[in-house]
Design an enzyme around this catalytic site. Structure first.
Site, mmCIF file in Angstrom:
data_model
loop_
_atom_site.group_PDB
_atom_site.id
_atom_site.type_symbol
_atom_site.label_atom_id
_atom_site.label_comp_id
_atom_site.label_asym_id
_atom_site.label_seq_id
_atom_site.Cartn_x
_atom_site.Cartn_y
_atom_site.Cartn_z
ATOM 1 N N ARG A 1 14.078 10.636 32.900
ATOM 2 C CA ARG A 1 15.104 9.554 32.547
ATOM 3 C C ARG A 1 15.976 9.895 31.454
ATOM 4 O O ARG A 1 17.135 9.247 31.561
ATOM 5 C CB ARG A 1 14.163 8.165 32.367
ATOM 6 C CG ARG A 1 13.349 8.095 33.709
ATOM 7 C CD ARG A 1 12.494 6.955 33.247
ATOM 8 N NE ARG A 1 11.577 7.176 32.365
ATOM 9 C CZ ARG A 1 11.089 6.265 31.470
ATOM 10 N NH1 ARG A 1 11.225 5.138 31.532
ATOM 11 N NH2 ARG A 1 10.180 6.666 30.472
ATOM 12 N N ASN B 1 11.290 4.865 36.131
ATOM 13 C CA ASN B 1 9.981 5.452 36.797
ATOM 14 C C ASN B 1 9.498 4.692 37.838
ATOM 15 O O ASN B 1 9.847 3.045 37.553
ATOM 16 C CB ASN B 1 9.003 5.776 35.671
ATOM 17 C CG ASN B 1 9.089 7.066 35.041
ATOM 18 O OD1 ASN B 1 9.892 7.969 35.149
ATOM 19 N ND2 ASN B 1 8.536 7.104 33.812
#
EC number: 3.6.1.7
Length: 91
Positions: A18, A36
Site C-alpha cells: 500500500r 488491505n
C-alpha cells in the site's frame, strides 16, 4: 479521464504494497485510494489520464520487492471529483 477498480491477490499484505502504491501513484500523477482487505488481498481505485492509469496498473501487477502478485482484476468505474491518493484503513 480514466478510473479503474483493482483487486490484487497474492502475497500483497505485510510487504509494503500500500505505501509503495502511494509513492508510485504520486509519481504517476494519479488520484484514488488503496487498502488491505480482510481476505488478504489489496483493493484500490485509480484515476487519471489513460497513460498514467496504465503506468500504475503495470506497477500494481508486479508489486513491491518482497511481494508476489498472483492476479490483478481490473474493472472500469465512473470518474469522480477527488484530489490526491490515500492509504485507507482495512475493509
Amino acid at each position: 479521464m480514466k478510473r479503474v477498480h483493482v483487486l490484487v491477490r497474492g502475497e500483497v499484505q505485510g510487504v509494503g504494497y500500500r505505501y509503495t502504491a502511494k509513492m508510485t501513484a504520486d509519481e504517476a500523477g494519479v488520484t484514488g485510494w488503496v487498502r488491505n482487505r480482510r481476505d488478504g488481498s489489496v483493493e484500490a481505485e485509480v484515476q487519471g489520464s489513460a497513460a498514467a492509469v496504465d503506468e500504475m496498473l503495470a506497477w500494481m501487477a508486479q508489486g513491491p520487492p518482497g511481494g508476489r502478485v498472483d492476479a490483478a482484476q481490473v474493472d472500469d468505474r465512473d470518474a469522480v471529483d477527488e484530489s490526491g491518493f490515500e492509504v485507507r484503513a482495512t475493509a
